[in-house]
Design an enzyme around this catalytic site. Structure first.
Site, mmCIF file in Angstrom:
data_model
loop_
_atom_site.group_PDB
_atom_site.id
_atom_site.type_symbol
_atom_site.label_atom_id
_atom_site.label_comp_id
_atom_site.label_asym_id
_atom_site.label_seq_id
_atom_site.Cartn_x
_atom_site.Cartn_y
_atom_site.Cartn_z
ATOM 1 N N TYR A 1 56.261 -4.557 -0.751
ATOM 2 C CA TYR A 1 55.078 -3.998 -1.416
ATOM 3 C C TYR A 1 55.396 -3.464 -2.814
ATOM 4 O O TYR A 1 54.504 -3.287 -3.636
ATOM 5 C CB TYR A 1 54.443 -2.908 -0.540
ATOM 6 C CG TYR A 1 53.717 -3.504 0.644
ATOM 7 C CD1 TYR A 1 52.428 -4.029 0.509
ATOM 8 C CD2 TYR A 1 54.329 -3.596 1.885
ATOM 9 C CE1 TYR A 1 51.773 -4.606 1.589
ATOM 10 C CE2 TYR A 1 53.681 -4.170 2.975
ATOM 11 C CZ TYR A 1 52.406 -4.670 2.812
ATOM 12 O OH TYR A 1 51.751 -5.255 3.877
ATOM 13 N N ASP B 1 54.650 -12.899 4.528
ATOM 14 C CA ASP B 1 54.643 -13.140 5.975
ATOM 15 C C ASP B 1 55.034 -14.581 6.295
ATOM 16 O O ASP B 1 54.585 -15.515 5.627
ATOM 17 C CB ASP B 1 53.227 -12.928 6.542
ATOM 18 C CG ASP B 1 52.785 -11.478 6.468
ATOM 19 O OD1 ASP B 1 53.548 -10.630 5.980
ATOM 20 O OD2 ASP B 1 51.653 -11.213 6.923
ATOM 21 N N ASP C 1 54.254 -0.677 8.165
ATOM 22 C CA ASP C 1 53.707 -1.573 7.146
ATOM 23 C C ASP C 1 53.338 -0.780 5.895
ATOM 24 O O ASP C 1 53.303 0.457 5.929
ATOM 25 C CB ASP C 1 52.487 -2.304 7.727
ATOM 26 C CG ASP C 1 52.368 -3.723 7.207
ATOM 27 O OD1 ASP C 1 52.827 -3.983 6.085
ATOM 28 O OD2 ASP C 1 51.798 -4.567 7.925
ATOM 29 N N GLU D 1 58.605 -2.440 5.253
ATOM 30 C CA GLU D 1 58.207 -3.502 4.323
ATOM 31 C C GLU D 1 58.198 -2.959 2.896
ATOM 32 O O GLU D 1 57.575 -3.538 2.006
ATOM 33 C CB GLU D 1 56.845 -4.097 4.701
ATOM 34 C CG GLU D 1 56.853 -4.795 6.042
ATOM 35 C CD GLU D 1 55.706 -5.779 6.211
ATOM 36 O OE1 GLU D 1 55.237 -6.336 5.205
ATOM 37 O OE2 GLU D 1 55.284 -5.980 7.364
ATOM 38 N N TRP D 2 58.859 -1.863 2.698
ATOM 39 C CA TRP D 2 58.905 -1.143 1.430
ATOM 40 C C TRP D 2 59.203 -2.063 0.226
ATOM 41 O O TRP D 2 58.398 -2.138 -0.715
ATOM 42 C CB TRP D 2 59.929 -0.033 1.617
ATOM 43 C CG TRP D 2 60.163 0.943 0.544
ATOM 44 C CD1 TRP D 2 59.635 0.950 -0.716
ATOM 45 C CD2 TRP D 2 61.026 2.091 0.636
ATOM 46 N NE1 TRP D 2 60.128 2.032 -1.409
ATOM 47 C CE2 TRP D 2 60.973 2.739 -0.607
ATOM 48 C CE3 TRP D 2 61.827 2.616 1.652
ATOM 49 C CZ2 TRP D 2 61.709 3.896 -0.867
ATOM 50 C CZ3 TRP D 2 62.551 3.766 1.393
ATOM 51 C CH2 TRP D 2 62.493 4.402 0.148
ATOM 52 N N PRO D 3 60.322 -2.822 0.221
ATOM 53 C CA PRO D 3 60.585 -3.642 -0.971
ATOM 54 C C PRO D 3 59.526 -4.707 -1.217
ATOM 55 O O PRO D 3 59.217 -5.024 -2.364
ATOM 56 C CB PRO D 3 61.951 -4.280 -0.703
ATOM 57 C CG PRO D 3 62.293 -3.991 0.709
ATOM 58 C CD PRO D 3 61.417 -2.895 1.199
HETATM 59 C C1 GLA Z 1 51.171 -7.454 7.184
HETATM 60 C C2 GLA Z 1 52.595 -7.651 7.690
HETATM 61 C C3 GLA Z 1 52.574 -8.588 8.890
HETATM 62 C C4 GLA Z 1 51.685 -8.005 9.973
HETATM 63 C C5 GLA Z 1 50.290 -7.744 9.435
HETATM 64 C C6 GLA Z 1 49.444 -6.993 10.417
HETATM 65 O O1 GLA Z 1 50.651 -8.636 6.667
HETATM 66 O O2 GLA Z 1 53.414 -8.179 6.680
HETATM 67 O O3 GLA Z 1 53.896 -8.784 9.373
HETATM 68 O O4 GLA Z 1 52.266 -6.819 10.463
HETATM 69 O O5 GLA Z 1 50.332 -6.981 8.227
HETATM 70 O O6 GLA Z 1 48.181 -6.677 9.937
#
Ligand code: GLA
Length: 409
Positions: free
Chosen positions: A196, A220, A159, A192-194
């Site tokens: 953020y 999400d 993450d 989740e690089w792109p």
């Molecule tokens: C972020 C991620 C979610 C999940 C939560 C956990 O929001 O995008 O997919 O992993 O963190 O805290």
């Protein structure tokens, strides 16, 4: 300067630049189960023994995945998300699982999962804390990669909360990728690089694909139609930049399948399954497999739909047209075939028919001079052989999708 680089060398450099992370895994979109959307950060096991993030939750899920056809349908990775760790590292600086909730540690769980023919995923964060406030990997990338590999972990969701700066975010994602590779264990690297980066900077997908096996671009997923709708709309609006980059080893990740939970109607669940197949999305379910309806199970285990998702050509699909409330999407498949989805967005009234010329598909090549058409969702049905000049008319329910497979003859 560029003119000084000989043509062949330049071609080689460009080919190398577009290459995927070469760790041998995720040649098709990974499939499995991930706890987050359904179980969130439940840590009080005395109040919620069957719902807290614990060894028991994962061993029970592993048993069901092996016994009830999930593993055999392709759902191989059983993945832990945030909130598994103890609040502090151990005396040697290593991450450790919360000892009350994971009494055997992650290694015992990995052994349990592997013994059932499954693989184990774990979660950490590029910053010094995870999104839910547990210890992150900042300053410990190598050690954490080694720890995960020594436990027998097969996937890392990494993450991007609390990274400090965009430079540190990028640096951290790169360094963790290299550290995982260095362990010698094939570990799927989920980024989740792109996502953020986006608010501040256009992601460089060529680079991201060199380091990650799949990557989140957008918010999400929630257990709601609004959420599914917004993910699809975002994907269609950005398809010119994100579709071409997807392929074996590197995939756009629109987030978890929420089918089998509370928020989607049957037609909306069909839409999520059909469109996640069209998008060549990683298929991570987040639901309670111990209690799931036969309908949701039928949909999630549908072999023909999974075959589209897992098609070896590895090309992501895209929206061809949006006509009032209808959307027409296609995905090129191996052997000259196409997956085609007709999605009906209107949220009032009943089923409506949508007609389109088969010559629309595959830039005119999908059904040329003829093709076989098979409907896969919402139910399977053969539509027989059609010629290039004919049109197809399908009836679609509000917020539902008809998924077809169009095969060259
Ligand atoms: C972020 C991620 C979610 C999940 C939560 C956990 O929001 O995008 O997919 O992993 O963190 O805290």
């Amino acid at each position: 300067m560029a003119a000084a680089v000989p043509g062949l060398l330049r071609a080689l450099l460009l080919a190398a630049a577009a290459a995927a992370l070469d760790n041998g895994v995720a040649r098709t979109p990974p499939m499995g189960w991930l706890h987050w959307e359904r179980f969130l950060c439940a840590t009080d096991c005395s109040a919620q023994p069957r719902r807290c993030v614990s060894e028991q939750l994962f061993t029970e899920m592993a048993d069901v995945m092996a016994a009830e056809g999930w593993r055999d349908a392709g759902y191989q990775y059983l993945c832990i998300d945030d909130c598994w760790a103890a609040p502090t590292r151990d005396e040697r600086g290593r991450l450790q699982a919360d000892p009350r909730r994971f009494p055997g540690g992650i290694q015992r769980l990995a052994d349990y999962v592997h013994a059932r023919g499954l693989k184990l995923g774990i979660y950490s964060d590029v910053g010094n804390q995870t999104c839910a406030g547990f210890p992150g990997s900042y300053g410990h990338y190598e050690l954490d990669a080694q720890t995960f590999a020594s436990w027998g972990v097969d996937l890392l969701k990494f993450d991007g909360c609390n990274s400090g700066s965009l430079e540190l975010l990028a640096e951290g994602y790169r360094r963790m990728s290299l550290a995982l590779n260095k362990t010698g264990r094939p570990i799927v690297y989920s980024c989740e690089w792109p996502f953020y980066l986006r608010p501040m900077q256009q992601p460089n997908y060529t680079e991201i694909k060199q380091y990650c096996n799949h990557w989140r671009n957008f918010f999400d997923v929630y257990d709601s139609w609004n959420s599914i709708k917004s993910i699809l709309e975002w994907t269609a609006l950005h398809q010119d930049s994100i579709v071409k980059i997807a392929g074996p080893g590197g995939w756009n990740d629109p987030d978890m399948l929420v089918i089998g939970n509370f928020g989607l109607s049957w037609d909306q669940a069909v839409t999520q399954m059909a469109m996640w197949a069209i998008m060549a999305a990683p298929l991570f379910m987040s639901n309670d497999l111990r209690r799931i309806s036969p309908e949701a199970k039928w949909l999630l285990q549908n072999k023909e739909v999974i075959a589209i998702n897992q098609d070896p050509l590895g090309k992501q699909g895209y929206r061809i047209t949006k006509d009032k409330n209808f959307e027409l999407w296609e995905r090129p498949l191996s052997g000259g075939a196409y997956a085609v989805a007709v999605l009906y967005q209107q949220e009032i009234g009943g089923p409506q028919n949508f007609s389109f010329p088969l010559a629309f598909l595959g830039n005119g090549l999908a059904c040329n001079p003829a093709c076989s058409v098979r409907q896969l969702l919402p139910s399977s049905r053969d539509w027989g052989v059609h010629s290039w000049v004919s049109s197809l008319s399908v009836e679609v329910n509000p917020t539902g999708t008809v998924l077809l497979r169009v095969g060259a003859l």
